[in-house]
Design an enzyme around this catalytic site. Structure first.
Site, mmCIF file in Angstrom:
data_model
loop_
_atom_site.group_PDB
_atom_site.id
_atom_site.type_symbol
_atom_site.label_atom_id
_atom_site.label_comp_id
_atom_site.label_asym_id
_atom_site.label_seq_id
_atom_site.Cartn_x
_atom_site.Cartn_y
_atom_site.Cartn_z
ATOM 1 C CD GLU A 23 -2.646 -1.500 2.298
ATOM 2 O OE1 GLU A 23 -2.256 -1.067 3.489
ATOM 3 O OE2 GLU A 23 -3.631 -2.098 2.336
ATOM 4 C CG ASP A 38 -1.539 -4.443 8.667
ATOM 5 O OD1 ASP A 38 -0.568 -3.830 8.358
ATOM 6 O OD2 ASP A 38 -2.393 -4.666 7.748
#
Length: 334
Positions: free
Chosen positions: A215, A239
């Site tokens: 991202e 994450d």
């Protein structure tokens, strides 16, 4: 002296040992040795970054703050440039065959042997990919990985087939791919591209890992770059979704974690950039899982890491799953 330098805005660093030594003792203690070596490693890392670039493929992903690439930060703090390439450049190179066709064929053969597909139990029937669709997804994803690397560091093979400018690359020491959602709602996502660049090996063999952020999260790429330059190891981008405390686990499952898991779990999920080095198959001399520099990775360990990896297709994209090694299974009690 250090306070005076600080007042004048001049960089100065003091290194002291923990304990006072005898006046006649000229030996260097172990803690001072480590501090000196650490300072030297940091200096080499800073010098290595200077003049290199962060390659931003695309822009900001889904409003993620770290994905807002701060060019002033890279220039003023790290001495790096920021090179920006639109994601359409990947599509152009795929469609116009601007990549090494021989390498692509070798990579596809490697994928067919080493990248297992997980049985699709996550998607509803209407989203499940046919064998023909999955084959096309693999081909596109492999091309994305090759092209992503070429964009970072160049490839002399491209000059041989008539693409001299593309052969140069962007002198990138780190990079990122926006992906969501402008790209991934239409094309395969960047999971394979990001995973393979961040790993210490690919179809060409064992090699130094790259630094590449999911991202286009440049503010995660920066500490990944620091970690790589200071330790010479591949870096994990995952994450942190949840911390499961021992009490929370016992409340939900009736089982209280023990041993390695006695303090609970950190749930890491949803990131294409988690390197294959993170499967837990590398071990230190005491048999504990570690991350090693690429020059210490053996072909045997690399083969074991292949066995810990599955890919799951989700619509036109896919995620990867690490199968837990025996220590991880013991820790979780499953």
């Amino acid at each position: 002296v250090l306070a005076g330098h600080s007042q004048k805005g001049l960089p100065a660093f003091g290194i002291y040992g923990r304990d006072v030594q005898e006046a006649g003792d000229s030996s260097v203690t172990d803690d001072v040795k480590e501090k000196v070596l650490g300072f030297a490693r940091a200096g080499l890392a800073a010098a290595h970054m200077r003049g290199k670039s962060y390659l931003s493929i695309g822009g900001t992903s889904m409003g993620i703050a770290g994905s807002i690439v701060d060019q002033d930060f890279f220039q003023e703090y790290l001495g790096m440039r920021t090179e920006v390439v639109d994601m359409s450049e990947i599509a152009r190179r795929v469609e116009e065959n601007i990549y090494d066709e021989d390498e692509f064929k070798a990579a596809m053969e490697w994928v067919s042997i080493n990248c297992k597909e997980q049985k699709d139990t996550a998607n509803p029937p209407e989203w499940q990919r046919s064998a023909e669709q999955r084959k096309k997804d693999w081909e596109y994803s492999v091309k994305m990985a090759i092209i992503g690397r070429d964009l970072m560091i160049g490839n002399p093979r491209l000059a041989e087939i008539g693409y001299g400018e593309e052969a140069l690359g962007h002198n990138a020491i780190a990079g990122g791919f926006q992906g969501q959602r402008s790209w991934t709602d239409h094309w395969a996502n960047g999971d394979f591209l990001e995973t393979m660049l961040n790993s210490s090996f690919d179809w060409n063999g064992i090699r130094e890992s790259f630094i590449f952020a999911t991202e286009n999260d440049s503010l995660n790429a920066a500490p990944m770059l620091f970690g790589h330059l200071l330790t010479n190891t591949a870096q994990i981008f995952s994450d942190v979704r949840t911390y499961w405390s021992p009490d929370a686990i016992e409340k939900v499952t009736g089982w209280k974690p023990e041993g390695t898991a006695a303090g609970g779990f950190i749930h890491l999920i949803n990131s294409g950039s988690t390197c294959l080095d993170a499967t837990g198959e590398m071990r230190d001399k005491n048999g504990k899982p570690v991350m090693k520099p690429h020059w210490d990775i053996t072909p045997e360990v690399r083969e074991r890491m292949y066995g810990d990896l599955d890919f799951l297709f989700k619509k036109s994209v896919f995620d990867k799953k690490f199968n837990r090694n025996i220590e991880q299974r013991k820790a979780s009690g499953f």
